[in-house]
Design a protein around this motif. Sequence first.
Motif, PDB file in Angstrom:
ATOM      1  N   ILE A  31      -0.369   4.747  -9.546  1.00  0.00           N
ATOM      2  CA  ILE A  31       0.319   3.981  -8.514  1.00  0.00           C
ATOM      3  C   ILE A  31      -0.125   2.527  -8.624  1.00  0.00           C
ATOM      4  CG2 ILE A  31       0.566   5.956  -6.983  1.00  0.00           C
ATOM      5  CD1 ILE A  31      -1.719   4.821  -5.280  1.00  0.00           C
ATOM      6  N   MET A  32       0.812   1.604  -8.437  1.00  0.00           N
ATOM      7  CA  MET A  32       0.477   0.181  -8.531  1.00  0.00           C
ATOM      8  C   MET A  32       1.307  -0.614  -7.544  1.00  0.00           C
ATOM      9  SD  MET A  32       2.352  -1.449 -11.880  1.00  0.00           S
ATOM     10  CE  MET A  32       1.588  -0.324 -13.028  1.00  0.00           C
ATOM     11  N   ALA A  33       0.796  -1.797  -7.212  1.00  0.00           N
ATOM     12  CA  ALA A  33       1.461  -2.722  -6.292  1.00  0.00           C
ATOM     13  C   ALA A  33       1.720  -2.018  -4.957  1.00  0.00           C
ATOM     14  CB  ALA A  33       2.718  -3.290  -6.932  1.00  0.00           C
ATOM     15  N   GLY A  34       2.680  -2.505  -4.180  1.00  0.00           N
ATOM     16  CA  GLY A  34       2.957  -1.938  -2.869  1.00  0.00           C
ATOM     17  C   GLY A  34       2.380  -2.799  -1.753  1.00  0.00           C
ATOM     18  N   ARG A  35       2.305  -2.193  -0.566  1.00  0.00           N
ATOM     19  CA  ARG A  35       1.847  -2.928   0.613  1.00  0.00           C
ATOM     20  C   ARG A  35       0.893  -2.067   1.440  1.00  0.00           C
ATOM     21  NH1 ARG A  35       5.606  -5.772   5.384  1.00  0.00           N
ATOM     22  NH2 ARG A  35       3.868  -6.486   6.680  1.00  0.00           N
ATOM     23  N   ARG A  36      -0.101  -2.717   2.024  1.00  0.00           N
ATOM     24  CA  ARG A  36      -0.995  -2.097   3.003  1.00  0.00           C
ATOM     25  C   ARG A  36      -1.282  -3.132   4.077  1.00  0.00           C
ATOM     26  NH1 ARG A  36      -4.645  -0.526  -0.153  1.00  0.00           N
ATOM     27  NH2 ARG A  36      -6.068  -2.310  -0.004  1.00  0.00           N
ATOM     28  N   GLY A  37      -0.930  -2.817   5.330  1.00  0.00           N
ATOM     29  CA  GLY A  37      -1.096  -3.793   6.400  1.00  0.00           C
ATOM     30  C   GLY A  37      -0.260  -5.033   6.125  1.00  0.00           C
ATOM     31  N   ASP A  38      -0.873  -6.198   6.225  1.00  0.00           N
ATOM     32  CA  ASP A  38      -0.166  -7.444   5.949  1.00  0.00           C
ATOM     33  C   ASP A  38      -0.283  -7.867   4.491  1.00  0.00           C
ATOM     34  OD1 ASP A  38       0.663  -7.752   8.583  1.00  0.00           O
ATOM     35  OD2 ASP A  38      -1.175  -8.808   9.158  1.00  0.00           O
ATOM     36  N   ASN A  39      -0.931  -7.052   3.681  1.00  0.00           N
ATOM     37  CA  ASN A  39      -1.242  -7.452   2.311  1.00  0.00           C
ATOM     38  C   ASN A  39      -0.319  -6.789   1.296  1.00  0.00           C
ATOM     39  OD1 ASN A  39      -3.582  -8.966   3.136  1.00  0.00           O
ATOM     40  ND2 ASN A  39      -4.654  -7.009   3.385  1.00  0.00           N
ATOM     41  N   LEU A  40       0.209  -7.605   0.387  1.00  0.00           N
ATOM     42  CA  LEU A  40       0.881  -7.083  -0.792  1.00  0.00           C
ATOM     43  C   LEU A  40      -0.165  -6.877  -1.881  1.00  0.00           C
ATOM     44  CD1 LEU A  40       4.195  -9.148  -0.938  1.00  0.00           C
ATOM     45  CD2 LEU A  40       3.742  -6.947   0.154  1.00  0.00           C
ATOM     46  N   LEU A  41       0.013  -5.836  -2.680  1.00  0.00           N
ATOM     47  CA  LEU A  41      -1.008  -5.418  -3.637  1.00  0.00           C
ATOM     48  C   LEU A  41      -0.536  -5.639  -5.065  1.00  0.00           C
ATOM     49  CD1 LEU A  41      -1.874  -2.042  -1.865  1.00  0.00           C
ATOM     50  CD2 LEU A  41      -2.964  -4.262  -1.525  1.00  0.00           C
ATOM     51  N   ASP A  42      -1.517  -5.770  -5.993  1.00  0.00           N
ATOM     52  CA  ASP A  42      -1.197  -5.891  -7.417  1.00  0.00           C
ATOM     53  C   ASP A  42      -2.086  -5.000  -8.282  1.00  0.00           C
ATOM     54  OD1 ASP A  42      -3.628  -7.159  -7.312  1.00  0.00           O
ATOM     55  OD2 ASP A  42      -2.895  -9.119  -7.973  1.00  0.00           O
ATOM     56  N   ASP A  43      -2.883  -4.130  -7.646  1.00  0.00           N
ATOM     57  CA  ASP A  43      -3.813  -3.286  -8.396  1.00  0.00           C
ATOM     58  C   ASP A  43      -3.169  -1.959  -8.779  1.00  0.00           C
ATOM     59  OD1 ASP A  43      -3.645  -2.430  -5.774  1.00  0.00           O
ATOM     60  OD2 ASP A  43      -5.741  -1.811  -5.643  1.00  0.00           O
ATOM     61  N   THR A  44      -3.865  -1.194  -9.630  1.00  0.00           N
ATOM     62  CA  THR A  44      -3.375   0.102 -10.104  1.00  0.00           C
ATOM     63  C   THR A  44      -4.482   1.144  -9.976  1.00  0.00           C
ATOM     64  OG1 THR A  44      -1.892  -0.956 -11.698  1.00  0.00           O
ATOM     65  CG2 THR A  44      -2.397   1.375 -12.059  1.00  0.00           C
ATOM     66  N   TRP A  45      -4.117   2.306  -9.441  1.00  0.00           N
ATOM     67  CA  TRP A  45      -5.033   3.427  -9.321  1.00  0.00           C
ATOM     68  C   TRP A  45      -4.436   4.629 -10.040  1.00  0.00           C
ATOM     69  CZ3 TRP A  45      -9.696   3.895  -6.364  1.00  0.00           C
ATOM     70  CH2 TRP A  45     -10.107   2.691  -5.769  1.00  0.00           C
ATOM     71  N   ALA A  46      -5.302   5.470 -10.606  1.00  0.00           N
ATOM     72  CA  ALA A  46      -4.858   6.646 -11.356  1.00  0.00           C
ATOM     73  C   ALA A  46      -5.460   7.906 -10.748  1.00  0.00           C
ATOM     74  CB  ALA A  46      -5.262   6.531 -12.823  1.00  0.00           C
ATOM     75  N   TYR A  47      -4.621   8.907 -10.543  1.00  0.00           N
ATOM     76  CA  TYR A  47      -5.061  10.211 -10.048  1.00  0.00           C
ATOM     77  C   TYR A  47      -5.124  11.181 -11.219  1.00  0.00           C
ATOM     78  CZ  TYR A  47      -4.886  14.744  -7.653  1.00  0.00           C
ATOM     79  OH  TYR A  47      -5.142  16.026  -7.234  1.00  0.00           O
ATOM     80  N   ASP A  48      -6.329  11.662 -11.528  1.00  0.00           N
ATOM     81  CA  ASP A  48      -6.518  12.632 -12.599  1.00  0.00           C
ATOM     82  C   ASP A  48      -6.236  14.020 -12.038  1.00  0.00           C
ATOM     83  OD1 ASP A  48      -7.863  14.609 -14.317  1.00  0.00           O
ATOM     84  OD2 ASP A  48      -8.565  12.855 -15.403  1.00  0.00           O
ATOM     85  N   ILE A  49      -5.146  14.619 -12.481  1.00  0.00           N
ATOM     86  CA  ILE A  49      -4.709  15.894 -11.918  1.00  0.00           C
ATOM     87  C   ILE A  49      -5.750  16.988 -12.163  1.00  0.00           C
ATOM     88  CG2 ILE A  49      -2.942  17.692 -12.068  1.00  0.00           C
ATOM     89  CD1 ILE A  49      -0.957  15.437 -12.805  1.00  0.00           C
ATOM     90  N   ALA A  50      -6.325  17.013 -13.354  1.00  0.00           N
ATOM     91  CA  ALA A  50      -7.272  18.078 -13.705  1.00  0.00           C
ATOM     92  C   ALA A  50      -8.526  18.037 -12.843  1.00  0.00           C
ATOM     93  CB  ALA A  50      -7.638  17.992 -15.184  1.00  0.00           C
TER      94      ALA A  50
END
Length: 317
Positions: free
Chosen positions: A208-227
């Motif tokens: 998942i990357m970018a998006g919004r949280r509260g008043d902040n727009l985001l530019d970071d990326t997080w990865a969910y390792d399914i295993a």
Amino acid sequence: MIMKAIKLALIILLLQSILFAQTDPWYQLNIETPSARIYPTLVEIEGSFYLYGGDSQNKSLGTTIKGEKDLLNDLWAYTEEDNWVLKNPTGETPQGRRYHAATEKDGKMYIFGGEIEAGTTTDCWEYDPESNTWLQLPFSEENPKHFHRATAGTDKIWITGGLDLTTGIATGAIWGYDPLTQTWTQGTDCPSPRYGHIAYYHEGKVNIMAGRRGDNLLDDTWAYDIASNTWSEKNIPPYPEPTKFAAYDSKDDILFTAGGYVKTEGNFEYSNSVYSTNEDIVNWVFHTPPPATLSELEVSFISTMINDWRLLTYGIA
């Protein structure tokens, strides 16, 4: 600033042109289109693009959407012959909605949640193009419901993020839906909640990357390792500009994004930027934006899909 729902524009960016640095890669298809709307979903299935739902009402920019709504439940297919066909599925159909998530898996389209006339819904539906029918699926009451994202992995469809419009709080939830067993699995919440983000599956991970949280727009990326059922922040170049509601799709391990909302001097504005990168995100490439005559295209409301190395953007001008 109020969106101008005047007409729908279907414009195409020739990816061969942007990949090989040719000029004037954009052109508009002058064909009849479905009615004007915001917040539909667009899903590619075997060469056709399926447009579902949305809201035909005008809305304010950059705020939690309130007030009147005119929710749609029509289903259209954009075919390889460059025309739109109203599908009119037989049997039971979903209620009209906006803010839902959709994706394709194994030749079928799946939609999740959103807002119907009565308010928030957590229902889930499967559309089969072969039989032209909808099937309602089991759902989890705890699923994210607004501005969440759906992406298909190897065996499950993964639902990430979302926004509770009652509280205005973003969620970091992730849920996996198995179409074969029709069962849900809840994963570990992401430490960085968000909504209106980009989501894609790559090599056993949901990113998942970018998006919004509260008043902040985001530019970071997080990865969910399914295993391992764990999240980690990726040490990669950030998204070129903090953005929410960008349209996106991928082809042959290349991720393309278009538009969204950005902030300029504290105010939300529409973006017409187009970027690409490989799915490992070594670097971002900026591509030619839509031409000046389409500079007011509300790119944040477009759906973007790729077929035959053409980037199709469907939105409101």
